[in-house]
Design a protein around this motif. Structure first.
Motif, PDB file in Angstrom:
ATOM      1  N   GLY A 134      10.630  -1.085 -15.204  1.00 13.68           N
ATOM      2  CA  GLY A 134      10.615  -0.118 -14.121  1.00 13.68           C
ATOM      3  C   GLY A 134      10.514  -0.711 -12.738  1.00 13.68           C
ATOM      4  N   TYR A 135       9.626  -1.677 -12.574  1.00 18.22           N
ATOM      5  CA  TYR A 135       9.419  -2.201 -11.226  1.00 18.22           C
ATOM      6  C   TYR A 135       9.811  -3.659 -11.168  1.00 18.22           C
ATOM      7  N   ILE A 136      10.007  -4.093  -9.942  1.00 14.18           N
ATOM      8  CA  ILE A 136      10.140  -5.521  -9.719  1.00 14.18           C
ATOM      9  C   ILE A 136       8.766  -5.997  -9.301  1.00 14.18           C
ATOM     10  N   ASP A 137       8.240  -6.948 -10.031  1.00 14.11           N
ATOM     11  CA  ASP A 137       6.883  -7.389  -9.766  1.00 14.11           C
ATOM     12  C   ASP A 137       6.841  -8.407  -8.637  1.00 14.11           C
ATOM     13  N   VAL A 138       5.933  -8.190  -7.702  1.00 14.70           N
ATOM     14  CA  VAL A 138       5.731  -9.151  -6.624  1.00 14.70           C
ATOM     15  C   VAL A 138       4.283  -9.594  -6.689  1.00 14.70           C
ATOM     16  N   THR A 139       4.076 -10.863  -6.973  1.00 18.91           N
ATOM     17  CA  THR A 139       2.708 -11.344  -7.120  1.00 18.91           C
ATOM     18  C   THR A 139       2.448 -12.471  -6.135  1.00 18.91           C
ATOM     19  N   ALA A 140       1.177 -12.687  -5.849  1.00 24.71           N
ATOM     20  CA  ALA A 140       0.795 -13.812  -4.990  1.00 24.71           C
ATOM     21  C   ALA A 140      -0.533 -14.336  -5.482  1.00 24.71           C
ATOM     22  N   PRO A 141      -0.758 -15.625  -5.314  1.00 25.70           N
ATOM     23  CA  PRO A 141      -2.012 -16.216  -5.788  1.00 25.70           C
ATOM     24  C   PRO A 141      -3.207 -15.734  -4.990  1.00 25.70           C
ATOM     25  N   ALA A 142      -4.355 -16.156  -5.448  1.00 24.06           N
ATOM     26  CA  ALA A 142      -5.650 -15.643  -4.986  1.00 24.06           C
ATOM     27  C   ALA A 142      -5.731 -15.341  -3.504  1.00 24.06           C
ATOM     28  N   SER A 143      -6.638 -14.478  -3.230  1.00 25.44           N
ATOM     29  CA  SER A 143      -6.883 -13.956  -1.893  1.00 25.44           C
ATOM     30  C   SER A 143      -7.143 -15.050  -0.869  1.00 25.44           C
ATOM     31  N   ARG A 144      -6.518 -14.940   0.254  1.00 24.88           N
ATOM     32  CA  ARG A 144      -6.954 -15.723   1.394  1.00 24.88           C
ATOM     33  C   ARG A 144      -7.834 -14.802   2.241  1.00 24.88           C
TER      34      ARG A 144
END
Lengths: 258, 217, 408
Positions: free
Chosen positions: C21-31
């Motif tokens: 359904g979606y295109i996943d956009v991920t990013a590493p841990a919080s800055r």
């Protein structure tokens, strides 16, 4: 039995040829499939909602005309990353009231305004506003520069309208990913945001619509910042078309439970 | 035969996957340079304002709310100006000590007892001391005594408040068993708030884990 | 036949990858969000030191908060995500502080406030804007306008004082030369209860901070100590020894006994409420050594919470209800731990010196506690995860038992 078989078949070499032929067929199919982009909408309905084709003369036409002069200034800026000019702007303090005046005239600070003659402060106001804008642009340019460097790694499809756009979502995904990396911040364990993003034929983000917020304002804002940043340097969607897709933003390596 | 067909299928499907993967990568890779060139100009040309706008259609201009805020903060913030209390009565012990001479003598006779860490158990030695104290008290039937339980600084001060009470009560119960009327014996706990030795070693702690017997009347 | 099979396979394999359904956009841990505190605009003859004070104050508040990284002064606003701008002016007898928070990436004003008041309230106004920044950015208001009540031995005996959360502006609450202990704020922040020996016995007093009016609300024989206001402010959980042994009772604001909650031969002390008022966490040595227990607010359904450590005391529930902080005896001192109310995730938060008396800030972001790590006992605070441990009371003081009020 076995012998009969081996006699009829041309041995391992023959089998390799058969295999090779099949590969060739497979390759042809894949190639075909890539060529016929029209097939795709059925397969990924959510991503490709609304494939309205709008007539656009050239894919590059998205670059806005009015910004032309700034284009001259901006490129050299990233070369000198930390910014000396904004530093200068701080000691010059009285400029502060300029901001309220510009943004919300009603909320102007009377106490402050009284101190300086109107004309002088006006002039000052403008200078300050310019400086502030410069600083802001620099911050964005900085991030964009980094994004660009990364962008080349993941690659993106050309903007030639003739080519099928099967990879535009992937391209957009990678640009968003890089942007999110720059502004990622959250205070909850596994937040995620689902949003529909519409890229206009000129490569600008025409609409950013949150379908489902994360409930974590920090993360919601981070996603919005990422979209804003990514939207500054997008290649227009192929075929002079508008692109609309649904994206799910979340921290890496975090499962989604809720 | 069947094995071979399966083998073929496996080989073929692997091959297919492989070629499929390759094809995809190729498409991406070949376009890299173009994209790099093309992204550059829009970067510089879009002004922040223009780009930001489409991204957030709802942008209510928030202005300072002078009335609400001003009203709220205009209230006096110097709230904590408590009235001075008179330096009220010192704790009773001093009043007790200032009593008549015989009482002062008796006070000197009433010895303290000591405890182990986190314990209100009366040791053999403590019981001996309590017996002597009971003797003196039985000779002075008019005298009332307050037993003050104390602790060392090592425990939790909350918990020590209760432990001091328990130590005082342990002594009281023992004295009552020895025939002292319970209405002559009050108890109080000071927890770890009244150490006799301010040190931070075992010698000091041992001195502080104690019951004191203070004559009130 | 084989080829058809293959065709089918090939047609479907690539689709599977894209058919979600979606295109996943991920990013590493919080800055962290970079925030630049712009120098305060000080028109006219306004004192220049005010600018310095304000930028230090905003830097301290927001730096402690957690999600922010304060951009160094000379870096300017260029690299910052957010910019905090302020303007200070003097008008007649009062001062005006106008503050704005601007998002540089989204190019929008996040929030803006104007405060007016007496010159002495300047820090209060600035803390109020720090609170507002946290509200606007994280969705939850900051605790910086709250006060911290604590016990100080500065004058030789223990007296109750109140100070700003950052250690400024200490003000005396008691002055009786006796022993005064365990202050606890009413939920309104306008009242305080504490135990004092000023009339001989450890009795419980309730005092209005604004007026200084005071009432002795519990003076039963023996202890009347460790009072804890219920979350709605209508009741007080209290330790008394009037029935022979230290037990936990409920009394009204006027001191009237409502219920006895514990009934054991053991020591039961240090009651603290769950934020919904339905349960009470407390300390008991009914199993030999002091351990933390939880019971319903009517005294039923008692169960042990802490399983590790031989001596666990002074529990306190978080305002969200998800954590309980407490102190564990380790060696000759204490360390602060936090645990879930179901007994899981028992985590050590401190390790330097001896650390005791932990309590959450009213928003749950911070824990205040007392520590001896730098010699003299002082009031410290840290984030609820144990980071950013900072002393806030004077370095030479003898301060302990901090408790952080809601906003008054």
């Amino acid at each position: 039995m076995k012998r009969g078989l081996t006699a009829r078949y041309p041995g391992p070499g023959g089998m390799f040829i058969v295999s090779f032929l099949c590969h060739a067929v497979a390759l042809a199919i894949v190639a075909n499939w890539n060529l016929f982009g029209e097939l795709k909408p059925d397969e990924t309905p959510v991503t490709y909602v609304d494939m309205v084709t709008l007539p656009v003369a050239s894919p590059q036409s998205g670059t806005p005309a009015p910004a032309a002069e700034k284009a001259v200034e901006a490129p050299p800026q990233p070369a000198a990353p930390p910014a000396p000019p904004p530093v200068m702007s701080h000691p010059v303090q009285p400029a502060k009231p300029a901001k309220p005046a510009a943004k919300a005239p009603a909320a102007a600070t009377p106490g402050n305004a009284k101190e300086t003659p109107a004309a002088e402060s006006n002039d000052f106001t403008q200078r300050m506003a310019k400086l502030e804008q410069l600083a802001q642009e620099r911050r964005q340019a900085e991030v964009l520069e980094r994004l660009k460097k990364k962008g080349t790694r993941t690659g993106m499809p050309g903007a030639k309208g003739a080519e099928a756009g099967s990879d535009y979502p992937t391209y957009l995904q990678s640009r968003l990913k890089d942007a999110l990396k720059e502004v990622m911040v959250s205070q909850t364990k596994s937040p995620y945001v689902i949003a529909t993003i519409t890229v206009s034929p000129d490569g600008r983000i025409a609409q950013y619509h949150v379908e489902k917020g994360s409930g974590d304002p920090l993360f919601d804002d981070a996603v919005q910042r990422a979209v804003t940043l990514a939207g500054k340097s997008l290649v227009p969607p192929p075929g002079g078309a508008k692109f609309k897709g649904m994206f799910r933003f979340r921290p890496e390596g975090v499962g989604i439970n809720k | 035969m069947r094995k071979k067909i399966i083998g073929c299928l496996v080989v073929l499907s692997f091959g297919a996957l492989f070629t499929g993967g390759c094809a995809k990568k190729d498409v991406v890779r070949s376009e890299e340079p173009i994209s790099a060139v093309q992204t550059a100009p829009p970067t510089a040309q879009t002004t922040p304002a223009e780009v930001a706008r489409p991204a957030q259609p709802v942008q209510p201009a928030q202005e300072a709310r002078p009335e609400a805020q001003g009203g709220a903060t205009a209230q006096p913030m110097t709230e904590t100006t408590p009235t001075r209390e008179p330096a009220v009565a010192q704790e009773a012990p001093k009043a007790g000590q200032a009593a008549k001479a015989p009482a002062a003598e008796l006070q000197a006779e009433l010895q303290k007892i000591y405890f182990n860490f986190d314990s209100a158990d009366l040791s053999e030695e403590s019981r001996g001391v309590l017996s002597k104290n009971a003797d003196y008290l039985s000779k002075q039937p008019s005298v009332k005594v307050r037993i003050e339980g104390n602790c060392d600084e090592r425990g939790s001060d909350d918990y020590n408040m209760a432990l001091g009470e328990r130590r005082a009560k342990a002594a009281k119960d023992y004295l009552v068993n020895l025939g002292i009327a319970s209405d002559r014996l009050a108890t109080i706990s000071y927890g770890e708030e009244k150490p006799v030795d301010q040190g931070h070693d075992e010698a000091a702690w041992a001195q502080n884990r104690r019951d004191e017997f203070v004559i009130v009347k | 036949m084989r080829i058809i099979l293959l065709l089918a396979l090939l047609l479907f394999a690539p689709q599977l990858v894209l058919a979600q359904g979606y295109i996943d956009v991920t990013a590493p841990a919080s800055r962290k969000l970079k925030i630049f505190v712009a120098p305060t605009s000080l028109p006219g003859e306004a004192a220049p030191q005010v600018g310095q004070e304000l930028s230090e104050l905003f830097g301290f508040d927001l730096g402690l908060a957690g999600p922010f990284e304060i951009s160094p002064r000379d870096a300017g606003m260029a690299g910052a995500d957010l910019v905090l701008k302020s303007a200070y002016s003097v008008q007649g007898g009062g001062v005006t502080l106008e503050c704005r928070l601007v998002d540089q990436v989204l190019n929008r004003e996040v929030t803006a406030k104007r405060y007016t008041g007496g010159a002495r309230e300047l820090r209060r106004m600035a803390h109020a804007f720090s609170d507002e920044v946290l509200r606007a950015v994280t969705g939850q208001k900051g605790p910086f306008t709250g006060k911290i009540a604590y016990v100080t031995k500065a004058s030789g005996n223990k007296e109750v004082f109140v100070m700003d959360y950052d250690g400024r502006n200490p003000q005396r609450v008691t002055n009786n030369g006796s022993i005064n202990l365990k202050p606890d704020f009413a939920p309104s922040g306008k009242e305080i209860i504490y135990t004092s020996y000023k009339k001989g016995n450890p009795d419980l007093y309730r005092r209005e901070l604004f007026t200084g009016l005071e009432a002795r609300i519990s003076s039963r024989p023996g202890l009347n100590a460790m009072g804890a206001f219920s979350p709605d402010g209508s009741k007080i959980a209290l330790v008394m020894t009037k029935d022979g042994n230290s037990e936990i009772y409920l009394i009204g604001r006027d001191g009237k006994e409502l219920a006895r909650l514990t009934n054991s031969h053991a020591i039961d002390v240090s009651p603290a409420w769950s934020p919904d008022g339905s349960r009470i966490v407390f300390v008991s040595d009914r199993l030999g050594k002091p351990q933390v227990f939880i019971m319903d607010a009517d005294g039923g359904n008692v169960r042990r919470l802490t399983a590790n450590g031989a001596y666990n005391v002074t529990p306190r529930w978080s305002p969200k209800g998800d954590r309980i902080v407490y102190a564990r005896k380790e060696g000759s001192g204490f360390q602060i731990y936090a645990i879930n109310p179901d007994g899981t995730q028992d985590t050590q938060l401190t390790s330097a010196g001896s650390n005791e008396h932990p309590r959450f800030s009213p928003d749950g972001r911070f824990v205040v506690f007392s520590s001896t790590r730098s010699g003299s006992e002082g009031v410290y605070l840290m984030r609820a995860d144990g980071t950013s441990q900072t002393r806030i009371s004077p370095s030479n003081g003898q301060d302990s038992h901090p408790t952080w009020s809601g906003n008054m």
